[in-house]
Design a protein around this motif. Sequence first.
Motif, PDB file in Angstrom:
ATOM      1  N   ALA A 156      -6.941  -0.444   3.689  1.00  0.00           N
ATOM      2  CA  ALA A 156      -5.687  -0.939   3.107  1.00  0.00           C
ATOM      3  C   ALA A 156      -5.979  -1.814   1.895  1.00  0.00           C
ATOM      4  O   ALA A 156      -5.240  -1.806   0.914  1.00  0.00           O
ATOM      5  CB  ALA A 156      -4.886  -1.710   4.154  1.00  0.00           C
ATOM      6  N   GLU A 157      -7.103  -2.534   1.958  1.00  0.00           N
ATOM      7  CA  GLU A 157      -7.457  -3.389   0.819  1.00  0.00           C
ATOM      8  C   GLU A 157      -7.744  -2.560  -0.423  1.00  0.00           C
ATOM      9  O   GLU A 157      -7.509  -2.994  -1.552  1.00  0.00           O
ATOM     10  CB  GLU A 157      -8.672  -4.263   1.170  1.00  0.00           C
ATOM     11  N   ILE A 158      -8.259  -1.347  -0.216  1.00  0.00           N
ATOM     12  CA  ILE A 158      -8.510  -0.474  -1.359  1.00  0.00           C
ATOM     13  C   ILE A 158      -7.209   0.183  -1.828  1.00  0.00           C
ATOM     14  O   ILE A 158      -6.929   0.266  -3.018  1.00  0.00           O
ATOM     15  CB  ILE A 158      -9.511   0.649  -0.987  1.00  0.00           C
ATOM     16  N   ALA A 159      -6.401   0.608  -0.866  1.00  0.00           N
ATOM     17  CA  ALA A 159      -5.249   1.456  -1.201  1.00  0.00           C
ATOM     18  C   ALA A 159      -4.012   0.680  -1.648  1.00  0.00           C
ATOM     19  O   ALA A 159      -3.213   1.188  -2.420  1.00  0.00           O
ATOM     20  CB  ALA A 159      -4.902   2.336  -0.001  1.00  0.00           C
ATOM     21  N   PHE A 160      -3.843  -0.540  -1.149  1.00  0.00           N
ATOM     22  CA  PHE A 160      -2.624  -1.288  -1.454  1.00  0.00           C
ATOM     23  C   PHE A 160      -2.929  -2.540  -2.268  1.00  0.00           C
ATOM     24  O   PHE A 160      -4.022  -3.093  -2.188  1.00  0.00           O
ATOM     25  CB  PHE A 160      -1.913  -1.707  -0.154  1.00  0.00           C
ATOM     26  N   ASN A 161      -1.931  -2.987  -3.031  1.00  0.00           N
ATOM     27  CA  ASN A 161      -2.073  -4.274  -3.721  1.00  0.00           C
ATOM     28  C   ASN A 161      -2.062  -5.422  -2.712  1.00  0.00           C
ATOM     29  O   ASN A 161      -1.603  -5.264  -1.588  1.00  0.00           O
ATOM     30  CB  ASN A 161      -0.909  -4.487  -4.695  1.00  0.00           C
ATOM     31  N   ASP A 162      -2.515  -6.570  -3.174  1.00  0.00           N
ATOM     32  CA  ASP A 162      -2.501  -7.762  -2.318  1.00  0.00           C
ATOM     33  C   ASP A 162      -1.118  -8.007  -1.730  1.00  0.00           C
ATOM     34  O   ASP A 162      -0.130  -8.025  -2.452  1.00  0.00           O
ATOM     35  CB  ASP A 162      -2.890  -8.999  -3.148  1.00  0.00           C
ATOM     36  N   GLY A 163      -1.041  -8.167  -0.431  1.00  0.00           N
ATOM     37  CA  GLY A 163       0.225  -8.500   0.201  1.00  0.00           C
ATOM     38  C   GLY A 163       1.201  -7.353   0.323  1.00  0.00           C
ATOM     39  O   GLY A 163       2.323  -7.534   0.791  1.00  0.00           O
ATOM     40  N   ALA A 164       0.780  -6.139  -0.074  1.00  0.00           N
ATOM     41  CA  ALA A 164       1.704  -5.007  -0.033  1.00  0.00           C
ATOM     42  C   ALA A 164       1.831  -4.400   1.366  1.00  0.00           C
ATOM     43  O   ALA A 164       2.635  -3.511   1.598  1.00  0.00           O
ATOM     44  CB  ALA A 164       1.291  -3.933  -1.028  1.00  0.00           C
ATOM     45  N   ILE A 165       1.005  -4.874   2.295  1.00  0.00           N
ATOM     46  CA  ILE A 165       1.154  -4.409   3.676  1.00  0.00           C
ATOM     47  C   ILE A 165       1.004  -5.605   4.613  1.00  0.00           C
ATOM     48  O   ILE A 165       0.167  -6.481   4.376  1.00  0.00           O
ATOM     49  CB  ILE A 165       0.146  -3.287   4.023  1.00  0.00           C
ATOM     50  N   ALA A 208       0.898  -7.221  10.661  1.00  0.00           N
ATOM     51  CA  ALA A 208       1.518  -6.607  11.845  1.00  0.00           C
ATOM     52  C   ALA A 208       1.574  -5.085  11.702  1.00  0.00           C
ATOM     53  O   ALA A 208       1.408  -4.357  12.685  1.00  0.00           O
ATOM     54  CB  ALA A 208       2.924  -7.170  12.051  1.00  0.00           C
ATOM     55  N   ALA A 209       1.780  -4.616  10.466  1.00  0.00           N
ATOM     56  CA  ALA A 209       1.840  -3.166  10.249  1.00  0.00           C
ATOM     57  C   ALA A 209       0.471  -2.530  10.510  1.00  0.00           C
ATOM     58  O   ALA A 209       0.367  -1.484  11.170  1.00  0.00           O
ATOM     59  CB  ALA A 209       2.297  -2.859   8.820  1.00  0.00           C
ATOM     60  N   ILE A 210      -0.582  -3.161  10.024  1.00  0.00           N
ATOM     61  CA  ILE A 210      -1.933  -2.644  10.260  1.00  0.00           C
ATOM     62  C   ILE A 210      -2.243  -2.633  11.756  1.00  0.00           C
ATOM     63  O   ILE A 210      -2.763  -1.649  12.288  1.00  0.00           O
ATOM     64  CB  ILE A 210      -2.980  -3.493   9.496  1.00  0.00           C
ATOM     65  N   ASN A 211      -1.880  -3.721  12.426  1.00  0.00           N
ATOM     66  CA  ASN A 211      -2.162  -3.802  13.856  1.00  0.00           C
ATOM     67  C   ASN A 211      -1.408  -2.734  14.647  1.00  0.00           C
ATOM     68  O   ASN A 211      -1.951  -2.131  15.571  1.00  0.00           O
ATOM     69  CB  ASN A 211      -1.823  -5.192  14.389  1.00  0.00           C
ATOM     70  N   LEU A 212      -0.160  -2.510  14.276  1.00  0.00           N
ATOM     71  CA  LEU A 212       0.620  -1.477  14.963  1.00  0.00           C
ATOM     72  C   LEU A 212      -0.002  -0.103  14.748  1.00  0.00           C
ATOM     73  O   LEU A 212      -0.150   0.686  15.683  1.00  0.00           O
ATOM     74  CB  LEU A 212       2.073  -1.480  14.461  1.00  0.00           C
ATOM     75  N   CYS A 213      -0.384   0.155  13.516  1.00  0.00           N
ATOM     76  CA  CYS A 213      -0.998   1.436  13.178  1.00  0.00           C
ATOM     77  C   CYS A 213      -2.273   1.645  13.999  1.00  0.00           C
ATOM     78  O   CYS A 213      -2.507   2.719  14.568  1.00  0.00           O
ATOM     79  CB  CYS A 213      -1.292   1.454  11.684  1.00  0.00           C
ATOM     80  N   MET A 267     -15.626  -1.832  -3.652  1.00  0.00           N
ATOM     81  CA  MET A 267     -15.846  -1.520  -2.239  1.00  0.00           C
ATOM     82  C   MET A 267     -16.096  -0.022  -2.051  1.00  0.00           C
ATOM     83  O   MET A 267     -15.485   0.792  -2.716  1.00  0.00           O
ATOM     84  CB  MET A 267     -14.613  -1.934  -1.448  1.00  0.00           C
ATOM     85  N   ASP A 268     -16.993   0.318  -1.162  1.00  0.00           N
ATOM     86  CA  ASP A 268     -17.357   1.713  -0.954  1.00  0.00           C
ATOM     87  C   ASP A 268     -16.493   2.353   0.137  1.00  0.00           C
ATOM     88  O   ASP A 268     -16.571   1.979   1.293  1.00  0.00           O
ATOM     89  CB  ASP A 268     -18.847   1.763  -0.551  1.00  0.00           C
ATOM     90  N   GLY A 296      -5.192   7.148  12.278  1.00  0.00           N
ATOM     91  CA  GLY A 296      -4.740   5.866  11.751  1.00  0.00           C
ATOM     92  C   GLY A 296      -4.563   5.899  10.240  1.00  0.00           C
ATOM     93  O   GLY A 296      -3.555   5.433   9.708  1.00  0.00           O
ATOM     94  N   LEU A 297      -5.545   6.502   9.547  1.00  0.00           N
ATOM     95  CA  LEU A 297      -5.470   6.563   8.084  1.00  0.00           C
ATOM     96  C   LEU A 297      -4.322   7.452   7.618  1.00  0.00           C
ATOM     97  O   LEU A 297      -3.641   7.142   6.640  1.00  0.00           O
ATOM     98  CB  LEU A 297      -6.801   7.076   7.511  1.00  0.00           C
ATOM     99  N   ASP A 298      -4.099   8.549   8.328  1.00  0.00           N
ATOM    100  CA  ASP A 298      -2.979   9.439   7.979  1.00  0.00           C
ATOM    101  C   ASP A 298      -1.646   8.700   8.107  1.00  0.00           C
ATOM    102  O   ASP A 298      -0.773   8.827   7.250  1.00  0.00           O
ATOM    103  CB  ASP A 298      -2.966  10.685   8.885  1.00  0.00           C
ATOM    104  N   ILE A 299      -1.504   7.953   9.194  1.00  0.00           N
ATOM    105  CA  ILE A 299      -0.245   7.227   9.404  1.00  0.00           C
ATOM    106  C   ILE A 299      -0.079   6.145   8.339  1.00  0.00           C
ATOM    107  O   ILE A 299       0.999   5.956   7.774  1.00  0.00           O
ATOM    108  CB  ILE A 299      -0.198   6.613  10.823  1.00  0.00           C
ATOM    109  N   LEU A 300      -1.184   5.460   8.033  1.00  0.00           N
ATOM    110  CA  LEU A 300      -1.146   4.413   7.010  1.00  0.00           C
ATOM    111  C   LEU A 300      -0.689   5.002   5.667  1.00  0.00           C
ATOM    112  O   LEU A 300       0.168   4.439   4.975  1.00  0.00           O
ATOM    113  CB  LEU A 300      -2.552   3.824   6.868  1.00  0.00           C
ATOM    114  N   HIS A 301      -1.245   6.142   5.341  1.00  0.00           N
ATOM    115  CA  HIS A 301      -0.918   6.819   4.095  1.00  0.00           C
ATOM    116  C   HIS A 301       0.562   7.239   4.081  1.00  0.00           C
ATOM    117  O   HIS A 301       1.283   7.006   3.104  1.00  0.00           O
ATOM    118  CB  HIS A 301      -1.824   8.046   3.947  1.00  0.00           C
TER     119      HIS A 301
END
Length: 364
Positions: A195-204, A207-212, A1-2, A226-231
Motif C-alpha cells: 500500500a505504501e508503494i501503491a497509494f499516496n500518504d494517508g490515502a488508505i 483499518a482498511a488494510i487490517n480488514l483486507c 522500495m523493491d 489480499g493484493l487483488d482486493i486492495l487493488h
Amino acid sequence: MDPDRILERDEEIDQYAAALRPVVEGSMPDNIMVYGNTAVTRYMIDMMHEACENSGNVLSTVFLNCNEMTAFKVVRTLVNEFRDKNKDEFPARGLSTRDALDALYEEIDNREGTCILVLDEIDHIENIDSLLYDLSRSHSTGNLEHATVGIIGISNDYTFRDILSSKTRGTFAEEELDFTPYTANELEAILRDRAEIAFNDGAITEAAINLCAAIAAQDSGNARQGLDILHAAGKEADKKNDEQVTEVHIRTGKRNVERGNIERRINSLTVQQQHILYTLALLEADGQTPARTKEIYSLYTSVCEQSGLAPLSTTRSVREHLDKLSMQGFADQILRNKGRDGGKYHVYECSMRADIVLEIDLRE
Ligand SMILES: Nc1ncnc2c1ncn2[C@@H]1O[C@H](COP(=O)(O)OP(=O)(O)O)[C@@H](O)[C@H]1O
Ligand SMILES: [Mg+2]
C-alpha cells in the motif's frame, strides 16, 4: 522500495536455500516440491543465480506456468526456451512427447552445468506422471552426460503427491517444502508494504488494510487474494471520487474480485451449461435447493425460452451436465436415499454465490 522483496518468510527462505545448496555447489540437484507459494520461488531463483555467479557454477533456469498444458506442450516449450533463438523452433505438430524429450535432453546437455526446470501449477499438467518419471530418470538412463537437471514443482494442491504412481514417486523422490498459509498479521505486513508503494500518504486507512488482511487470511491465506482486493478497493475509491480507501471500499473490492473470478470461470462453460447453472442459482436464491433434476429441468426450459435458446430435450442430458458442473466445482451433488425400496437419486445445489451468478450475462 523493491516490490519483489519477500516479507515474513525468513525461515522458509533459509530452508529453501538449504535445499538448493547442491545447485550452488554444482553437484546433483534435488527435485523440490513447493506447496503454496510462487513468489518465494521466484525470489529464490534470483538468489540462486547470484550465488552461482559467485561459486562459478553454470546455471540455467526456466520458469514455466503449466496451467492447462499437456506434457507435450510443457516439454516443447522447454525445448524452445533452451534452444538458440536462431535455430528452428520445435514443431507444434507431427512429433511425439518422446521426440520432444529427446530434443530437451540434447539442449540441456549442450549447456553443461546445472539446469533447473521450475514448473508452476505442476498439478495442472495432463500426463504429469510419465513426464516426471522420465525427467527424474534422465541421469540414470544416460540421456544426460554433461549436464544435470533438477525440477522444482509448485502446487497449491497438497494431495499432488497422491496422484503420482508409486513408480514415479520412487524416482522423483523430492524434497518437500510446505509453505503454510499466511496469517492475518503476516498479510497485514505484506499489504501495508504494498500500500505504501501503491497509494499516496494517508490515502488508505489502517483499518482498511487490517480488514483486507483478515478477509484474505480467513479465506485463502494467500497474498494474491489480499493484493487483488486492495487493488479493487483502490479502483472503487477512484470511481467514487473518495479521497481515502476505507473498509467500505475493501468490502466492495472483495465482492468485485469474487465477481470477476466467477465471471471468468462461467465464461469457460458452454452456453447450455451456463443456462443450467443460472437455473440452479435461481432456485438457490429462492431457497429451493437442493433440487432434483426434474425440478431443475422444468425451470431450465423457461430460462431457455426467455433467452431464446433451444433447450436440451431430455432430463437425462441436463443431469449429465449437472454432474459435470459438480465435478468442476460449480455445483454440489448430494446423494439421497428414498427409503427401503425407493432407490437412490441425486440432488444439486449451486456452489458459487447465487446472487453473483445471477448478475452475469448469459452467453448468446
Ligand atoms: N511474503 C511475501 N512478501 C511480499 N510479497 C508477497 C509475499 N508473498 C506473496 N507476495 C506477493 O503476492 C503476489 C502473489 O504471490 P504468489 O506467490 O505469486 O501467489 P500465487 O502463486 O498464489 O498467485 C505477488 O505479487 C507477490 O509478490
Ligand atoms: Mg501460483
